[in-house]
Write an enzyme that holds these catalytic residues in place. Structure first.
Site, PDB file in Angstrom:
ATOM      1  N   HIS A 471       0.789  -1.233   0.000  1.00  0.00           N
ATOM      2  CA  HIS A 471       0.000   0.000   0.000  1.00  0.00           C
ATOM      3  C   HIS A 471       0.824   1.287   0.000  1.00  0.00           C
ATOM      4  O   HIS A 471       0.329   2.336  -0.397  1.00  0.00           O
ATOM      5  CB  HIS A 471      -0.924   0.004   1.224  1.00  0.00           C
ATOM      6  CG  HIS A 471      -2.174   0.811   1.036  1.00  0.00           C
ATOM      7  ND1 HIS A 471      -2.247   1.908   0.217  1.00  0.00           N
ATOM      8  CD2 HIS A 471      -3.419   0.662   1.556  1.00  0.00           C
ATOM      9  CE1 HIS A 471      -3.460   2.413   0.263  1.00  0.00           C
ATOM     10  NE2 HIS A 471      -4.195   1.678   1.050  1.00  0.00           N
ATOM     11  N   TYR A 587     -14.821   5.983   9.038  1.00  0.00           N
ATOM     12  CA  TYR A 587     -13.815   6.416   8.060  1.00  0.00           C
ATOM     13  C   TYR A 587     -14.301   6.085   6.657  1.00  0.00           C
ATOM     14  O   TYR A 587     -14.639   4.941   6.364  1.00  0.00           O
ATOM     15  CB  TYR A 587     -12.503   5.685   8.344  1.00  0.00           C
ATOM     16  CG  TYR A 587     -11.319   6.045   7.456  1.00  0.00           C
ATOM     17  CD1 TYR A 587     -10.268   6.786   7.965  1.00  0.00           C
ATOM     18  CD2 TYR A 587     -11.241   5.607   6.142  1.00  0.00           C
ATOM     19  CE1 TYR A 587      -9.171   7.096   7.173  1.00  0.00           C
ATOM     20  CE2 TYR A 587     -10.156   5.910   5.344  1.00  0.00           C
ATOM     21  CZ  TYR A 587      -9.123   6.660   5.864  1.00  0.00           C
ATOM     22  OH  TYR A 587      -8.037   6.962   5.080  1.00  0.00           O
ATOM     23  N   THR A 600      -4.856  10.654  -0.271  1.00  0.00           N
ATOM     24  CA  THR A 600      -6.202  10.426   0.265  1.00  0.00           C
ATOM     25  C   THR A 600      -6.541  11.444   1.344  1.00  0.00           C
ATOM     26  O   THR A 600      -5.684  12.140   1.872  1.00  0.00           O
ATOM     27  CB  THR A 600      -6.321   9.020   0.867  1.00  0.00           C
ATOM     28  OG1 THR A 600      -5.383   8.880   1.944  1.00  0.00           O
ATOM     29  CG2 THR A 600      -6.068   7.961  -0.178  1.00  0.00           C
TER      30      THR A 600
END
Length: 733
Positions: A471, A587, A600
């Site tokens: 990630h 979230y 993000t």
């Protein structure tokens, strides 16, 4: 084998007169080709950089400007208003150069200045246009005059066909939100979650922070935003991802799935051959900048920075922090099958292997009956466990000898390929198959994925496939772009024969894939086993339920004049409250790629308005009209929060950076400590599946992907991953 053959070609002997070095013809040929390929690659990269760097101009426009300037001088018309003469007088060597040559040189310099100035002016104007986000806050079909004028200007500015990185230098920087706005929105987000006494205490901490320490920290953030390309992204990558010392399996890595129902072929080697070839076709386009940038509304470019490290990238473990190793060039992949590792060359000299040639090479690996070497089978568990033991083991056991060479082959590969012996994918008659499929991609058996690679491609024995991605280097929409290209190219362009093999001729016999060699001592095997047990405990602790929902889709939601995203988020709040009996910090992932190097932002989906709606739904005395009005208010509030996050006015990244600055300064903030200690109990996201539109989903409704997902990062956290592609399919409902 190719590597062994090259090694034999390089020989030397020690004689009384010194060292007698002998180089075979083959090794000299390979050295020559390697250098030639490297030079060619640098030239291609340079060309792409120049074309992107001068967009919307091109080298041909420079020649045109020079030609016009020289033509005007020939016609005795000075379009420079005397500047060419002044430049001529400043040029050195007037005693040895003729007036004509000085005039021509001056005209070229003047033309170049005009050309560069035009590019800089274009960039500045485009940056100003891209800084306008009013279009996002206006309802569809009701555009203001200002937005219409802005849209017309954007169409003109972006009319020429751009390359992937053409707009990078024109994208605005992520702005630092006002401290007062961030704190006010934060207090609004926690008000429905805290009791009145705790909320008042939090409010006092926030006001104290805003008056004193917060102002100081805000100034430092503004200072960073002036010189950093993005004031968030570098810290986000380092502290959220690379400095994490826990397992990245489940906690960080995410997965992507194959077509839901379509099975192009059940031949494992054939599917792998086509997919590898399609991925390398994408890499070639990526390296040359031939992929168009993603454009919102077709005119607003999004940042493409994250795509740079998609291939040839590996996460290297460290004691305190990991690092990302990215190579400019790599010409092989490493393959895992039944506990064994292979190095598979992707090129024959300068030619990319065809899908059929790759199928033959993969089949050789599948047919190899040799057993794993001692310690080899569970070796990848090192990448699944804690980072510190892996870093120590790497430094102690993998920095010399065959272990160093073999590990380097894995880490320097284009990507990692896992050939699973089990079947995978979705089966309509088995309700648990989709969940098992997703869980397999998320963590496998904890030692059959190399979790440190930028991504590990998984091909199951029945031809199904998937992906496990690290990630830190990029977010899911980036890989979604590549995945969509790969699926479309595999099925609609490359295709298969009637018997399920790759198309084409296997061609000449190639050297078989090279089996990596290992010398893993007992102490290292103990570390491997310990990492495996840690990863296994984590994987077994994950409850997974993947559901294919077909009752209705976004078409029906839009008919009700509601945002599908807001509808889902409010529905999740209602479902969580009915299940748990309370609200929680929620979230939702948003993106900030409207800004340069944006990644993000968090949308806090649990709002005062959504809570009011949920309470009304649970109150039998409420009327349908009142409930509908409360739903409308909650949906509008959610859309506003999402738009604020996308336009750089989010809450959480700003608070995260303020906290980091306070740590750098050695100061403690009770307010920031409270903010960052609050756990997320419900994490939600959606995965865009159609960014390229390589095929028409209306004509091919079965060619939808099952999307992807991620794991929880704290105990008790609930993850909800939704796919807008599924809503596309059922839009006619």
């Amino acid at each position: 084998m190719a590597e062994a053959h090259q090694a034999v070609a390089f020989q030397f002997t020690v004689t009384p007169d010194g060292i007698d070095l002998q180089l075979g013809r083959d090794v000299m040929r390979h050295l020559y080709l390697s250098g030639l390929i490297a030079c060619r690659k640098r030239l291609i990269t340079l060309k792409s950089s120049v074309l992107s760097g001068v967009y919307p101009a091109s080298p041909s426009t420079w020649f045109a400007v020079v030609a016009v300037t020289l033509g005007s001088l020939y016609g005795k018309v000075d379009i420079s208003f005397g500047l060419i003469s002044k430049i001529s007088n400043l040029l050195p060597g007037q005693a040895v150069t003729s007036p004509v040559s000085r005039t021509v040189a001056s005209a070229v310099i003047f033309s170049s200045g005009v050309w560069v100035s035009g590019i800089l002016v274009y960039r500045q104007v485009l940056r100003m246009l891209l800084s306008y986000h009013g279009w996002m806050f206006e309802p569809h079909g009701k555009r203001s005059l200002k937005t219409k004028i802005w849209g017309g200007c954007m169409k003109v500015m972006a009319s020429r066909q751009p390359m992937l990185y053409s707009f990078q230098m024109s994208l605005p920087r992520l702005p630092v939100p006002r401290l007062e706005d961030t704190i006010d929105r934060y207090l609004q987000s926690v008000q429905p979650l805290l009791e009145e006494e705790k909320f008042n205490c939090m409010k006092e901490l926030a006001q104290e922070f805003k008056k004193n320490l917060g102002r100081k920290l805000q100034k430092y953030l503004h200072l960073k935003s002036w010189w950093a390309t993005n004031y968030v992204s570098d810290w986000w990558e380092e502290y959220i991802y690379l400095r994490g010392r826990g397992p990245i399996m489940v906690n960080s890595n995410y997965y992507v799935m194959d077509f839901l129902t379509v099975i192009p072929t059940t031949n494992q080697a054939a599917r792998a051959g086509n997919v590898i070839h399609a991925l390398l076709m994408y890499r070639r386009k990526l390296e040359r900048g031939l992929i168009p940038p993603v454009m919102a509304l077709g005119i607003v470019p999004m940042c493409s920075y994250q795509m740079e490290r998609m291939f040839n990238t590996t996460r290297i473990p460290g004691l305190e922090t990991d690092t990302l190793q990215h190579l400019v060039e790599s010409r092989h992949i490493c393959v895992y099958h039944k506990g064994r590792y292979y190095r598979l060359c992707l090129y024959d000299d300068r030619t990319l292997l065809s899908p059929r040639q790759l199928q033959v090479q993969i089949q050789r690996i599948l047919d190899d009956p040799s057993p794993p070497q001692p310690g080899e089978e569970k070796l990848a568990a090192l990448t699944a466990g804690e980072r510190v033991p892996w870093a120590r083991a790497r430094a102690q056991f993998f920095t010399h000898g065959v272990n160093r060479v073999s590990l380097s082959s894995i880490e320097r590969g284009v990507f990692f390929l896992c050939l699973d012996s089990e079947e995978g994918g979705y089966h309509e008659g088995d309700k648990n198959s989709l969940s098992m499929y997703a869980k397999s991609l998320l963590h496998g058996n904890c030692h059959n994925r190399w979790f440190d690679k930028s991504f590990s491609l998984v091909v199951y024995s029945n031809g199904r496939l998937g992906l496990n991605a690290e990630h830190s280097w990029a977010d899911a929409p980036i890989l979604g772009h590549m995945w969509e290209f790969m699926l479309g190219t595999d099925y609609f362009e490359l295709g298969y024969t009637e018997d399920g093999n790759c198309r084409g001729d296997p061609g000449l016999s190639l050297p078989p894939p090279y089996r990596l060699q290992w010398d893993i001592p007992l102490m290292c095997r103990e570390v491997i086993e310990s990492s495996y047990l840690t990863a296994k405990t984590l994987a077994d602790d994950v409850d997974f339920n993947c559901l294919r929902f077909t009752d209705f889709g976004k078409g029906l939601i839009k008919k009700c004049r509601s945002s599908p995203d807001a509808f889902l988020q409010i529905a999740l709040q209602l479902a969580h409250y009915k299940d748990k009996g309370h609200f929680c910090l929620t979230y939702e992932a948003s993106m900030t790629r409207l800004f340069r190097e944006g990644r993000t932002e968090t949308v806090r989906a649990c709002t005062i308005e959504s809570c009011e709606f949920v309470k009304a739904m649970e109150d039998p005395n409420q009327t349908r009209e009142n409930r509908l009005a409360l739903f409308r208010a909650a949906a509008e509030r959610h859309q506003l929060m999402y738009r604020l996050a996308m336009t750089g006015k989010g809450i959480d990244r700003h608070l995260f950076c303020l906290y980091l600055v306070s740590k750098y300064l050695g100061t403690e903030s009770p307010f920031l400590q409270q903010v960052l200690s609050q756990p997320w109990r419900l994490s939600t996201s959606q995965t865009p599946q159609q960014q390229l539109k390589l095929f028409d989903l209306e004509k091919n409704p079965d060619h939808i992907s099952a999307g992807g997902g991620f794991g929880p990062v704290s105990n008790g956290e609930i993850i909800v991953e939704t796919l807008n592609i599924i809503f596309l399919r059922f839009s006619c409902t």
